[in-house]
Design a protein around this motif. Sequence first.
Motif, PDB file in Angstrom:
ATOM      1  N   ASN A 197     -10.181   8.225  -6.853  1.00 54.02           N
ATOM      2  CA  ASN A 197      -9.859   9.283  -8.420  1.00 54.02           C
ATOM      3  C   ASN A 197      -8.182   9.828  -7.936  1.00 54.02           C
ATOM      4  O   ASN A 197      -7.398  10.040  -8.827  1.00 54.02           O
ATOM      5  CB  ASN A 197     -10.834  10.122  -7.940  1.00 54.02           C
ATOM      6  N   ALA A 198      -8.252  10.022  -6.394  1.00 56.16           N
ATOM      7  CA  ALA A 198      -6.566  10.154  -5.936  1.00 56.16           C
ATOM      8  C   ALA A 198      -5.492   9.136  -6.740  1.00 56.16           C
ATOM      9  O   ALA A 198      -4.681   9.487  -7.486  1.00 56.16           O
ATOM     10  CB  ALA A 198      -6.652  10.498  -4.813  1.00 56.16           C
ATOM     11  N   ILE A 199      -5.993   8.087  -6.301  1.00 54.98           N
ATOM     12  CA  ILE A 199      -5.077   6.504  -6.853  1.00 54.98           C
ATOM     13  C   ILE A 199      -4.886   5.847  -8.791  1.00 54.98           C
ATOM     14  O   ILE A 199      -4.035   6.012  -8.661  1.00 54.98           O
ATOM     15  CB  ILE A 199      -5.082   5.520  -5.882  1.00 54.98           C
ATOM     16  N   ALA A 200      -6.256   6.692  -8.963  1.00 55.04           N
ATOM     17  CA  ALA A 200      -6.179   6.464 -10.429  1.00 55.04           C
ATOM     18  C   ALA A 200      -5.000   6.119 -11.881  1.00 55.04           C
ATOM     19  O   ALA A 200      -4.979   5.572 -12.250  1.00 55.04           O
ATOM     20  CB  ALA A 200      -7.545   6.451 -11.237  1.00 55.04           C
ATOM     21  N   LYS A 201      -4.672   7.500 -11.099  1.00 51.16           N
ATOM     22  CA  LYS A 201      -3.340   8.352 -11.947  1.00 51.16           C
ATOM     23  C   LYS A 201      -2.140   7.668 -11.762  1.00 51.16           C
ATOM     24  O   LYS A 201      -1.151   8.552 -12.275  1.00 51.16           O
ATOM     25  CB  LYS A 201      -4.112   9.620 -12.059  1.00 51.16           C
TER      26      LYS A 201
ATOM     27  N   ILE B  63      -1.073   6.455   0.367  1.00 51.44           N
ATOM     28  CA  ILE B  63      -1.531   6.680   1.685  1.00 51.44           C
ATOM     29  C   ILE B  63      -0.885   8.219   2.494  1.00 51.44           C
ATOM     30  O   ILE B  63      -2.258   8.434   2.981  1.00 51.44           O
ATOM     31  CB  ILE B  63      -0.389   5.823   3.028  1.00 51.44           C
ATOM     32  N   LEU B  64       0.359   8.421   2.627  1.00 52.20           N
ATOM     33  CA  LEU B  64       0.198  10.227   3.087  1.00 52.20           C
ATOM     34  C   LEU B  64      -0.613  10.959   2.376  1.00 52.20           C
ATOM     35  O   LEU B  64      -1.566  11.703   2.842  1.00 52.20           O
ATOM     36  CB  LEU B  64       1.294  11.094   2.300  1.00 52.20           C
TER      37      LEU B  64
ATOM     38  N   TYR C  63     -11.825   7.255  16.368  1.00 55.88           N
ATOM     39  CA  TYR C  63     -12.767   7.091  14.669  1.00 55.88           C
ATOM     40  C   TYR C  63     -11.060   7.377  13.679  1.00 55.88           C
ATOM     41  O   TYR C  63     -10.548   7.586  12.762  1.00 55.88           O
ATOM     42  CB  TYR C  63     -13.208   8.311  14.015  1.00 55.88           C
ATOM     43  N   LEU C  64     -10.321   8.298  13.890  1.00 57.34           N
ATOM     44  CA  LEU C  64      -9.406   9.139  13.264  1.00 57.34           C
ATOM     45  C   LEU C  64      -8.329   7.612  13.275  1.00 57.34           C
ATOM     46  O   LEU C  64      -7.819   8.094  11.770  1.00 57.34           O
ATOM     47  CB  LEU C  64      -8.673   9.989  13.819  1.00 57.34           C
ATOM     48  N   LEU C  65      -8.101   7.041  14.112  1.00 52.49           N
ATOM     49  CA  LEU C  65      -7.678   5.973  13.820  1.00 52.49           C
ATOM     50  C   LEU C  65      -8.074   4.902  12.417  1.00 52.49           C
ATOM     51  O   LEU C  65      -7.257   4.271  11.918  1.00 52.49           O
ATOM     52  CB  LEU C  65      -7.592   4.928  15.210  1.00 52.49           C
ATOM     53  N   GLY C  66      -8.821   4.944  12.882  1.00 48.25           N
ATOM     54  CA  GLY C  66      -9.702   4.733  11.766  1.00 48.25           C
ATOM     55  C   GLY C  66      -9.643   4.813  10.674  1.00 48.25           C
ATOM     56  O   GLY C  66      -9.391   4.173   9.310  1.00 48.25           O
ATOM     57  N   LEU C  67      -9.616   5.700  10.311  1.00 48.70           N
ATOM     58  CA  LEU C  67      -9.239   7.264   8.990  1.00 48.70           C
ATOM     59  C   LEU C  67      -8.204   7.350   8.487  1.00 48.70           C
ATOM     60  O   LEU C  67      -8.046   6.441   7.533  1.00 48.70           O
ATOM     61  CB  LEU C  67      -9.564   8.148   9.282  1.00 48.70           C
ATOM     62  N   LEU C  68      -7.071   6.311   9.359  1.00 50.82           N
ATOM     63  CA  LEU C  68      -5.468   6.217   9.079  1.00 50.82           C
ATOM     64  C   LEU C  68      -5.095   4.699   8.395  1.00 50.82           C
ATOM     65  O   LEU C  68      -5.197   4.951   7.109  1.00 50.82           O
ATOM     66  CB  LEU C  68      -4.524   6.155  10.688  1.00 50.82           C
TER      67      LEU C  68
ATOM     68  N   GLY D 173      -5.203   0.756   3.625  1.00 45.91           N
ATOM     69  CA  GLY D 173      -5.602  -0.171   3.249  1.00 45.91           C
ATOM     70  C   GLY D 173      -5.961  -0.023   1.829  1.00 45.91           C
ATOM     71  O   GLY D 173      -6.502  -0.398   0.652  1.00 45.91           O
ATOM     72  N   LEU D 174      -7.059   1.446   1.439  1.00 44.56           N
ATOM     73  CA  LEU D 174      -7.344   1.890   0.006  1.00 44.56           C
ATOM     74  C   LEU D 174      -6.113   2.425  -0.240  1.00 44.56           C
ATOM     75  O   LEU D 174      -6.112   1.979  -1.985  1.00 44.56           O
ATOM     76  CB  LEU D 174      -8.365   3.284   0.311  1.00 44.56           C
ATOM     77  N   SER D 175      -5.157   2.747   0.057  1.00 45.99           N
ATOM     78  CA  SER D 175      -4.564   3.123  -0.475  1.00 45.99           C
ATOM     79  C   SER D 175      -3.618   1.814  -1.506  1.00 45.99           C
ATOM     80  O   SER D 175      -3.173   2.081  -2.188  1.00 45.99           O
ATOM     81  CB  SER D 175      -3.890   4.474  -0.271  1.00 45.99           C
ATOM     82  N   SER D 176      -2.925   1.254   0.157  1.00 50.56           N
ATOM     83  CA  SER D 176      -2.369  -0.259  -1.359  1.00 50.56           C
ATOM     84  C   SER D 176      -3.328  -0.678  -1.861  1.00 50.56           C
ATOM     85  O   SER D 176      -2.724  -1.351  -2.929  1.00 50.56           O
ATOM     86  CB  SER D 176      -1.745  -0.502   0.205  1.00 50.56           C
ATOM     87  N   THR D 177      -3.941  -0.913  -1.662  1.00 46.21           N
ATOM     88  CA  THR D 177      -5.020  -2.244  -2.902  1.00 46.21           C
ATOM     89  C   THR D 177      -5.092  -1.662  -3.856  1.00 46.21           C
ATOM     90  O   THR D 177      -5.077  -1.531  -5.181  1.00 46.21           O
ATOM     91  CB  THR D 177      -6.426  -2.249  -2.218  1.00 46.21           C
ATOM     92  N   LEU D 178      -5.614  -0.112  -3.522  1.00 44.25           N
ATOM     93  CA  LEU D 178      -5.964   0.903  -4.928  1.00 44.25           C
ATOM     94  C   LEU D 178      -4.391   0.424  -6.306  1.00 44.25           C
ATOM     95  O   LEU D 178      -4.790   1.261  -6.893  1.00 44.25           O
ATOM     96  CB  LEU D 178      -6.572   1.783  -5.044  1.00 44.25           C
TER      97      LEU D 178
END
Lengths: 220, 228
Positions: free
Chosen positions: A66-70, A101-102, A129-134, A139-144
């Motif tokens: 949702n965030a990146i689609a726009k 990413i930010l 876990y926070l490292l995993g989140l980062l 990954g999510l933001s660069s792909t999307l």
Amino acid sequence: MNFGKQVFTLIKLEAKLEWKNRQAVTSLLVYSLASIYISYLSFRQVLDPVTWNALFWIIMLFAGTNAIAKSFIQESKGLQFFYYSMLPPQAVILSKIFYNILLLGVLGGINFFIYSMIFQSPVQNNEQYLLGLLLGSIGLSSTLTLVAGIVSKANNNAALVAILGFPLLFPLLLMIIRFTGNAINGYSWAINQSWCGLLLLLNGIIIILSYLLFPYLWRE
Amino acid sequence: MTTKSNSISRSWWWKILAIGMLVYTFIMGFLGPVPAMPIINESIRNLYFHVTMWMAMITLMFVNVVYSLKYLSSGKLYHDLVGEESARMAMVFASAGLITGMIWANFTWGAPWVNDPQLNGTAATMLIYAAYFILRNAITDEIKRARIGSVYGIFAFVMMFVFIMIIPKMNDSLHPGKGGNPGFNKYDLDSNMRMVFYPAVIGWTLFGVWMMSLRVRLRKIEEKIHNA
């Protein structure tokens, strides 16, 4: 202006525009809060750590989409349009990726905090876990971001971002769920470091591919 | 339109070779000797008709990514046409591989679908290429469609490759020869089976490329009629 400075200028511009019109960020926050609350109403409690983790990443996936689609929708306005026509396309895509990413990193942090409060957190190693989140946010933001760029040249239909993006995210999600699952179980860093390396490698591949392929989209 | 690829796609010797190898595969595949193994039994013959589908599919996907790269560097619509049709043919082989595999699994594992790395990889691959066609159909302008389709095709191929590489690290496969199961690879694929398996791979792959080149020629004729 050298390349790094160009990217930095564009990131600043993006942040400034976002701040001017805070509605987008607010709606994003409300969207993920509402998703977490819907999960709470439907699950009440999540006792199984595997389900806990999977549910969190599914919420992150939808919030991220949702965030990146726009990302590329308001590109043709005023100052931004001027920058985009003057600066190389590589600077445009890298600035969009870093900005997203930010955005997703901060959003993920807030989501994690609230999600852990509402559903009792089974996470034993919060740092990992926070490292995993980062890593997941990268990954999510660069792909999307690349997918959003592709869709913006097709017909700008937001549903298309999900259709094109989800299958490409399978490897990332599988790895990130394994990595964060290990963090929940509190395994030592020795077990998780190879997953961390693989995730960094995957993120590197995605960003390099975006850098190489985006100029072909931008050329018109 | 390039003349070199036309001359290869119009020459006949490799099509004869494909037919010959497939006839040989069908005769020897059903009648030839196979090792008697527990559980798998005679269903081991599926090696010639299931595994070979994946080989043909991967070859066609490779053709797709090579022609997508060629299109981006040359801008010739012919390259994009070959790329699109090879992806379409790869989907046909993926479906064929999936069906043969599911029938086989139903008898050998007792269920048509299990949580297995190869099966997950296939599901992801088919979704990715379905998305590729949805994207292409969403764009009406020919040149734009070719460029955007190529970009997505290259990106998708790399991600699919990564997925297929990392997924076996997640859990062991149920497939013969993997995860300690008795199988064809290590010690059982005897020379009799090799004599059928390798020609079968070549035959199906050539067959796939042949069908793809026919589709390309059909599309070119359609275009000519449309423009006339």
